[in-house]
Design a protein around this motif. Sequence first.
Motif, PDB file in Angstrom:
ATOM      1  N   UNK A  41       0.829  -1.193   0.000  1.00  0.00           N
ATOM      2  CA  UNK A  41       0.000   0.000   0.000  1.00  0.00           C
ATOM      3  C   UNK A  41       0.867   1.248   0.000  1.00  0.00           C
ATOM      4  N   UNK A  42       0.216   2.371  -0.255  1.00  0.00           N
ATOM      5  CA  UNK A  42       0.881   3.655  -0.067  1.00  0.00           C
ATOM      6  C   UNK A  42      -0.015   4.500   0.827  1.00  0.00           C
ATOM      7  N   UNK A  43       0.564   5.082   1.827  1.00  0.00           N
ATOM      8  CA  UNK A  43      -0.176   5.997   2.685  1.00  0.00           C
ATOM      9  C   UNK A  43       0.504   7.359   2.549  1.00  0.00           C
ATOM     10  N   UNK A  56       7.005  -2.609  11.994  1.00  0.00           N
ATOM     11  CA  UNK A  56       7.415  -3.890  12.569  1.00  0.00           C
ATOM     12  C   UNK A  56       7.275  -4.958  11.519  1.00  0.00           C
ATOM     13  N   UNK A  57       8.223  -5.858  11.466  1.00  0.00           N
ATOM     14  CA  UNK A  57       8.140  -6.921  10.471  1.00  0.00           C
ATOM     15  C   UNK A  57       8.600  -8.229  11.086  1.00  0.00           C
ATOM     16  N   UNK A 114       5.352  -4.515  -0.547  1.00  0.00           N
ATOM     17  CA  UNK A 114       6.009  -3.268  -0.924  1.00  0.00           C
ATOM     18  C   UNK A 114       5.093  -2.152  -0.460  1.00  0.00           C
ATOM     19  N   UNK A 115       5.600  -1.306   0.364  1.00  0.00           N
ATOM     20  CA  UNK A 115       4.719  -0.282   0.898  1.00  0.00           C
ATOM     21  C   UNK A 115       5.430   1.035   1.068  1.00  0.00           C
ATOM     22  N   UNK A 116       4.671   2.100   0.940  1.00  0.00           N
ATOM     23  CA  UNK A 116       5.264   3.412   1.142  1.00  0.00           C
ATOM     24  C   UNK A 116       4.454   4.209   2.156  1.00  0.00           C
ATOM     25  N   UNK A 130      10.164  -8.202   1.951  1.00  0.00           N
ATOM     26  CA  UNK A 130       9.506  -7.025   2.508  1.00  0.00           C
ATOM     27  C   UNK A 130      10.293  -5.783   2.120  1.00  0.00           C
ATOM     28  N   UNK A 131       9.614  -4.883   1.413  1.00  0.00           N
ATOM     29  CA  UNK A 131      10.297  -3.672   0.931  1.00  0.00           C
ATOM     30  C   UNK A 131       9.507  -2.445   1.372  1.00  0.00           C
ATOM     31  N   UNK A 132       9.797  -1.935   2.546  1.00  0.00           N
ATOM     32  CA  UNK A 132       9.086  -0.732   2.995  1.00  0.00           C
ATOM     33  C   UNK A 132       9.845   0.548   2.610  1.00  0.00           C
ATOM     34  N   UNK A 133       9.107   1.536   2.154  1.00  0.00           N
ATOM     35  CA  UNK A 133       9.703   2.843   1.906  1.00  0.00           C
ATOM     36  C   UNK A 133       9.067   3.812   2.901  1.00  0.00           C
TER      37      UNK A 133
END
Lengths: 254, 481
Positions: free
Chosen positions: B345-347, B420-421, B373-375, B404-407
């Motif tokens: 998602x993107x927030x 948290x992951x 993948x999230x931003x 897991x690729x968080x931005x």
Amino acid sequence: MLVIKGLKAKVEDKVILNGVDLTINAGEVHAIMGPNGSGKSTLAHVLAGREGYEITGGEVLFEGKDLLALSPENRARAGIFLAFQYPVEIPGVNNTYFLKAALNSILKSRGQEELDAMDFLELVKAKLKPLKMDESMLQRAVNEGFSGGEKKKNEILQMAVLEPKLAILDETDSGLDIDALKVVADGVNLLRNKDRAFLLVTHYQRLLDYIVPDKVHVLAGGRIVKTGGKELALELEAKGYEWITGNQKKEAKV
Amino acid sequence: MKPKVQEQPVEKVTQEEYKYGFVTDFEADEAPPGLNEDIIRFISKKKKEPPFLLEWRLKCFRHWTKMVEPTWPNVHYPKINYQDIIYYSAPKQGPKSLNEVDPEILKMFDKLGVPLQEREVLAGVAVDAVVDSVSVGTTFKAKLGELGIIFCSFSEAVQEHPDLVEKYLGTVVPYNDNFFAALNSAVFTDGSFCYIPKGVRCPMELSTYFRINAAKTGQFERTLLIADAGSYVSYLEGCTAPMRDENQLHAAVVELIALDNAEIKYSTVQNWYPGDKDGKGGVYNFVTKRGACRGVNSKISWTQVETGSAITWKYPSCILQGDNSVGEFYSVAVANNMQQADTGTKMIHVGKNTKSTIISKGISAGKGQNTYRGMVRIQPAAENARNYTQCDSLLMGDKCGAHTIPYIEVKNNSSKVGHEASTSKIGEDQIYYCRQRGLSTEDAVSLIVNGFCKEVFRKLPMEFAVEAQKLLNVSLEGSVG
């Protein structure tokens, strides 16, 4: 009820059980003691059907049937319960739901009617009371975030609900304070009756002050090297395992 | 449609002279394969669209020809030839009876317990009327009409409410947003439209399920949902039964708009055909979903359970413009066998005191690859923004993967962002423990997996949650042991 004859098992080429003979009759409580690494826990898991053990000899009969041919779940359904030394956490799964699923799967295999949520809740609450356990335990996830003592109590609760024919307790006393130990012991004593048998695997005789066994066996080097009454446990406590295993070595030399 | 390996860039292909010798025969029910401005005019004319929509489609198309298909997702598939696709065709005649339907699908219906009369519809069998769902659908529509709620196919909305469509279409996902959204904007043929008037609380869960027969939407679906000030709606998309579709590429666009104090809850259960064990023939699900919390105190909540499709590639997002607005994303994504999922998602926090929550549960089994993948972006004006993100991955077996690729981009110091992951393997000791208590291996796996997904499932409407659990069990059948 349970007859073990010449049972041999190994894990990755390491022999752990080397000819265990043991007979347990309905209504009896047996304790298996022994030093670390003597094969106590292995015996418990071989009886419960854990994968990873190679059975290289002997047989196990449970109520006259070949136990080793059954899957773990079918052993459970036949009436064998193992209280784990390290109960496993299952995050997100409600304790009541888990226990209901387990009980119903056992009832179903026996062609008995399964319990609905309301009936089950009534049953499990009735089981909690004499064990002096808190109802909040039911709402938590299976063993998740439980203290060591709570986990062991949860095992006893499961045992009380599932009402096995043969309950094996794998070092259920280890790491417990005296209050938790009493809860565990009460749980066993409440369930003792002429149709049910217990196999207590323990390192210390302390548990046996609260649960008086009919027989005590000493396991060493993958075999039962001595069998006696409850006084054997006290003797072991006083003299240490060296007393037995030392003897063993001498005999072996002769 | 079969994708072929072809190296020509889209731009070049689309500028080529149209080799099928297309003549604008407006009586035809089907356009020839390929895409150019004539085809778009054909679609628009077929659908009797107002000029603004045709102009918009053409603008999108012209931009699309300049775009390059993205390669950044962690998914792999043969190159798609966009000139092989038929962009307009009248609904095809389905199988004549269930006897003609793939036995695998029928088996799945059994496992999921789909009612008999619904099976025909889901399998695309041509039926005159499905007694239950049609009558239910009509009753619903009358009730919704009394409240002023508009819930219809996109085509119908274009005819009946062109002003609303013109006002909101493309305002959340602009025509130049991304390759697949631009393609969808140029060629979409139908979809769903929903408008909840001011202050109205929609009294029932809105579901496209009820009008499954009314509009066969095809591969480029368009959804537009507007919740006017102070309104509330819960919208359900998809259904748990497997949907077979002859189209391999699905590029849908969903736009949500929440005005002041409005709340939208959007739940998806996606179970498109995932392909066989070797990954042959599954659907590519490349979807752009985005919601704009335009008004103060508005809220958009996405919940998705993605078990189907060969490739899932989607990021239901929230743009938190209004002060105190709230965005939520709850997701369960399964990648089994050869399935690939790159989702998240993107927030985007724009307004003050905006809050977002992300709970993502990825399950990988077989040779499946699952990427979160999230931003989270906190814009300079977003005072006191809050975000909490939790990404958990569950692995079954040793041939699958979890990524897991968080931005995180923070441009305002007053914000608080938490991530948290966790990654865990479904434990043999957990399964053994359950079996020792009398549960079969399958029941044990389903218990453990459902426990893992619990936080997401409890966000689903009750009935949906039960179905989703069942679906998950069927999707993962035979993954362990």
